[in-house]
Design an enzyme around this catalytic site. Structure first.
Site, short mmCIF file in Angstrom:
data_model
loop_
_atom_site.label_atom_id
_atom_site.label_comp_id
_atom_site.label_asym_id
_atom_site.label_seq_id
_atom_site.Cartn_x
_atom_site.Cartn_y
_atom_site.Cartn_z
N CYS A 1 0.83 -1.21 0.00
CA CYS A 1 0.00 0.00 0.00
C CYS A 1 0.87 1.26 0.00
O CYS A 1 1.55 1.54 0.99
CB CYS A 1 -0.91 -0.05 1.23
SG CYS A 1 -1.74 1.49 1.62
N CYS B 1 0.13 3.87 2.70
CA CYS B 1 0.56 3.34 4.01
C CYS B 1 2.04 3.65 4.24
O CYS B 1 2.43 4.06 5.33
CB CYS B 1 0.34 1.83 4.08
SG CYS B 1 -1.38 1.32 3.94
#
Length: 116
Positions: free
Chosen positions: A39, A42
């Site tokens: 991600c 993230c």
């Protein structure tokens, strides 16, 4: 005490259960960062979460990789990453979906103000 100023990463359900229970027993506000290695957002917000852990040492910060701990992610009904779940006295009080730094800071400050 060093553990209090960092994000606690859990890689097994047993590790999660032990560390999470310890944090719940301490009465601290708990912030769970649900993340994934693949991600992009993230990875961008991870250093910021580490900064928050230092700024709010009286808050327990956890990092949960949804691929490592699928059961935990399912328990909290996480559908997108990053997701931040904030718990007070074991109950969810806030949820932030996305790498929204300002909102994350605000929600933590509301529930665990810095008193120093």
């Amino acid at each position: 005490m060093a553990e209090e100023a960092q994000v606690i990463a859990c890689h097994t359900v047993q590790e999660w259960n032990e560390k999470f229970q310890k944090a719940k027993d301490s009465g601290k506000l708990i912030v769970i960062d649900f993340t994934a290695s693949w991600c992009g957002p993230c990875r961008v917000i991870t250093p910021y979460v580490s900064e928050l852990a230092k700024k709010f040492p009286h808050v327990a910060f956890f990092k949960v990789d949804v691929d490592d701990l699928k059961d935990v992610a399912e328990e909290y009904k996480v559908e997108a990453m990053p997701s931040f779940v904030i718990l007070k006295e074991g109950q969810e009080v806030e949820r932030i979906v996305g790498a929204r730094k300002d909102e994350l800071l605000h929600k933590i400050a509301v529930h665990a103000p810095i008193t120093a």
